[in-house]
Design an enzyme around this catalytic site. Structure first.
Site, mmCIF file in Angstrom:
data_model
loop_
_atom_site.group_PDB
_atom_site.id
_atom_site.type_symbol
_atom_site.label_atom_id
_atom_site.label_comp_id
_atom_site.label_asym_id
_atom_site.label_seq_id
_atom_site.Cartn_x
_atom_site.Cartn_y
_atom_site.Cartn_z
ATOM 1 N N ARG A 192 13.698 -39.459 -2.180
ATOM 2 C CA ARG A 192 14.084 -40.440 -3.196
ATOM 3 C C ARG A 192 15.084 -41.396 -2.554
ATOM 4 O O ARG A 192 16.193 -40.994 -2.185
ATOM 5 C CB ARG A 192 14.725 -39.753 -4.403
ATOM 6 N N ASP B 130 13.811 -46.264 -5.854
ATOM 7 C CA ASP B 130 14.135 -46.272 -7.283
ATOM 8 C C ASP B 130 13.986 -47.662 -7.892
ATOM 9 O O ASP B 130 13.800 -47.800 -9.097
ATOM 10 C CB ASP B 130 15.571 -45.783 -7.459
ATOM 11 N N HIS C 197 14.943 -44.203 -20.829
ATOM 12 C CA HIS C 197 15.477 -43.138 -19.983
ATOM 13 C C HIS C 197 16.943 -42.973 -20.374
ATOM 14 O O HIS C 197 17.807 -43.750 -19.957
ATOM 15 C CB HIS C 197 15.344 -43.536 -18.501
ATOM 16 N N LEU C 198 17.220 -41.953 -21.189
ATOM 17 C CA LEU C 198 18.559 -41.760 -21.747
ATOM 18 C C LEU C 198 19.159 -40.481 -21.205
ATOM 19 O O LEU C 198 18.681 -39.381 -21.503
ATOM 20 C CB LEU C 198 18.488 -41.710 -23.276
ATOM 21 N N ASN D 107 22.904 -39.181 -18.533
ATOM 22 C CA ASN D 107 24.254 -39.564 -18.117
ATOM 23 C C ASN D 107 24.245 -40.991 -17.590
ATOM 24 O O ASN D 107 25.192 -41.746 -17.764
ATOM 25 C CB ASN D 107 24.775 -38.593 -17.059
ATOM 26 N N ASP E 274 29.641 -36.013 -21.204
ATOM 27 C CA ASP E 274 28.450 -35.251 -21.554
ATOM 28 C C ASP E 274 28.163 -35.416 -23.046
ATOM 29 O O ASP E 274 28.984 -35.061 -23.897
ATOM 30 C CB ASP E 274 28.671 -33.769 -21.222
ATOM 31 N N GLY F 254 17.727 -36.514 -19.942
ATOM 32 C CA GLY F 254 18.510 -35.467 -20.581
ATOM 33 C C GLY F 254 18.751 -35.659 -22.062
ATOM 34 O O GLY F 254 18.503 -34.759 -22.872
ATOM 35 N N GLY G 270 17.313 -38.193 -23.974
ATOM 36 C CA GLY G 270 16.052 -38.558 -24.606
ATOM 37 C C GLY G 270 15.157 -37.373 -24.898
ATOM 38 O O GLY G 270 14.465 -37.334 -25.918
ATOM 39 N N GLU G 271 15.184 -36.382 -24.001
ATOM 40 C CA GLU G 271 14.326 -35.201 -24.168
ATOM 41 C C GLU G 271 14.960 -34.135 -25.063
ATOM 42 O O GLU G 271 14.244 -33.327 -25.669
ATOM 43 C CB GLU G 271 14.017 -34.580 -22.797
#
Length: 378
Positions: free
Chosen positions: A72, A129, A188-189, A191, A263, A311, A313-314
Site C-alpha cells: 500500500r 491510495d 469511508h467513515l 478515524n 475514538d 470502522g 461506517g460498518e
C-alpha cells in the site's frame, strides 16, 4: 488467490519505539503477540517473514511459495493512476513525491526496500491510495489560488482512501446488478474519513484534498476550516508552522471538540451519558457527512446508492440511522431493522427504495492482493 481466503493476517506496531511487537493471526487460531526490539522496517519485514515460515505459527514452508508482494503506497501524485510493478524508476518517483507525503512515503519506501532485500527476485507491486481519484476533472481538484502555485507545487486536491472507495464501489455495482450507468456516493467513515462521488465507476469528486486534512471532521483532524483561522491562531498562540500543523492534525476533530477521545465509540458513550461536548462532536461529524452527501447528489445529478464503510461506517448503526433520517428527500426508504448490524454486508434500505443504501465492509488488503496478482501475472 483461487478462493481469496486469508491464510494469515497481522501487523507490526511501534517500529523504532519501546514496546514494539508483531501481532499475527491465522483463521480459527488465537492471536500471537511477539514482542521484540524492532528499530526499523528492515527488522520488521525480517520478523514478518520468519513468522510466516515458523514451524509453530507459520503458513508457508518455503519462501518460494511467495509469488509477489503488494505494497500500500499512499501518495502517487499525478504520476500514478493505477497500481504498478515497482522498479528503481518507480522508487525514484516515490522519493520525488516525498514532499507531498512526508509522513507516509518514506516508510512505504523503507518497506519496499526491505522486502526486496528479504524476498529477492519476487515482483513487487505498488497500490497507490491516490490513484483511484485521478479521474477527477480539473474543476473538482483545482483550488482557488493563483494558478502558478498549482504549476510550481502541485497544489491541488488529490484525495485519499482510494483503495477502499474502489473496493466498496465495485462491490456496490455488483449488488446493483452491474448497470451500464451508475451514480454512487461512498462514505469511508473511520478515524480518518472521506466521501467520494463516483459516476460510472469513475471518481468525479472526493472530500480529502492536497492532504488527508481536508473534508470531514475526523478522529483528530479538523477537516474543513476557514484558512484565515490558521494565520489568526498562529499569531495569537505564537505557533510555528509545525505546531499549527500538529493542532490541526493531532489535537482537533472528535478529540478537540469532545475533550473525551478520538475514538467514536468513547465519544458516543460520553454523549449517551449526557456529555454536552461529546454530543456536539457527534452532531458536527454527522452534519458534515450529510453536507457532502447532499453536495455530491447535486453534483452527480441524482444518486443510485449510498455506501457506508470503514470502522464507523460498518459498526455505527446509530450514526447511519441519523444520517439516513435526513436523506428521505433523495428517495431513501430506511430499514431500521436491517440497520441493526455491525461489520457485515447488508442493505439498510427497504425494497423498492429509490436510492439504495448499503453497508459494505472494506477490504483494502484484498484489493491490493488482486492488483498484485493482476500485474505479477504479466
Amino acid at each position: 488467490m483461487d478462493d481469496e481466503s486469508v491464510m494469515a493476517k497481522g501487523l507490526v506496531e511501534k517500529i523504532g519505539l519501546a514496546g514494539s511487537e508483531l501481532i499475527h493471526q491465522r483463521p480459527g487460531v488465537d492471536k500471537v503477540r511477539i514482542q521484540a526490539e524492532i528499530p526499523n522496517h528492515e527488522v520488521a519485514i525480517e520478523l514478518v517473514v520468519s513468522t510466516l515460515l515458523s514451524p509453530e505459527h507459520g503458513v508457508i514452508k518455503d519462501m518460494r511459495e511467495i509469488d509477489a508482494v503488494g505494497h500500500r503506497t499512499i501518495h502517487g501524485g499525478t504520476t500514478f493512476s493505477d497500481a504498478c510493478l515497482i522498479n528503481d524508476e518507480i522508487i525514484a518517483e516515490m522519493e520525488r513525491l516525498v514532499e507531498l507525503a512526508p509522513l507516509h512515503n518514506p516508510p512505504s519506501i523503507s518497506g519496499i526496500r526491505a522486502c526486496q532485500e528479504k524476498i529477492p527476485g519476487v515482483p513487487m507491486v505498488g497500490v497507490f491510495d491516490t490513484a483511484f481519484h485521478q479521474t477527477m476533472p480539473a474543476y473538482a481538484y483545482m483550488y482557488g489560488l493563483p494558478y502558478e502555485y498549482y504549476e510550481k507545487y502541485q497544489l491541488r486536491r488529490f484525495g485519499f482512501h482510494g483503495t477502499s472507495h474502489r473496493f466498496v464501489s465495485g462491490r456496490c455495482l455488483e449488488l446493483l446488478g452491474n448497470p451500464a450507468h451508475s451514480k454512487i456516493i461512498t462514505c469511508h467513515l473511520g478515524n480518518g474519513s472521506s466521501l467520494a462521488a463516483i459516476e460510472d465507476g469513475r471518481v468525479i469528486d472526493t472530500t480529502m484534498g492536497y492532504t488527508p486534512l481536508e473534508g470531514l471532521l475526523m478522529g483528530t483532524r479538523c477537516g474543513d476550516l476557514d484558512p484565515a483561522i490558521v494565520t489568526y491562531l498562529m499569531k495569537k498562540e505564537q505557533l510555528n508552522p509545525e505546531q499549527m500543523d500538529a493542532v490541526m492534525n493531532k489535537k482537533s476533530g472528535l478529540l478537540g471538540i469532545s475533550g473525551v477521545s478520538s475514538d467514536m465509540r468513547y465519544v458516543e458513550e460520553a454523549a449517551a451519558a449526557g456529555n454536552g461536548r461529546a454530543q456536539l462532536a457527534l452532531e458536527v461529524f454527522k452534519k458534515a457527512v450529510l453536507r457532502y452527501i447532499g453536495a455530491y447528489a447535486a453534483e452527480l445529478n441524482g444518486v443510485d446508492a449510498v455506501v457506508f464503510t470503514a470502522g464507523i461506517g460498518e459498526n455505527g448503526p446509530e450514526i447511519r440511522a441519523d444520517i439516513c433520517a435526513n436523506l428521505s428527500y433523495l428517495g431513501v426508504e430506511f430499514d431500521a431493522a436491517a440497520n441493526q448490524c455491525r461489520g457485515k454486508e447488508v442493505e439498510i434500505s427497504k425494497a423498492g427504495s429509490k436510492v439504495r443504501v448499503f453497508v459494505i465492509p472494506t477490504n483494502e488488503e484484498l484489493m491490493i492482493a488482486r492488483d498484485t496478482m493482476r500485474l505479477a501475472a504479466k
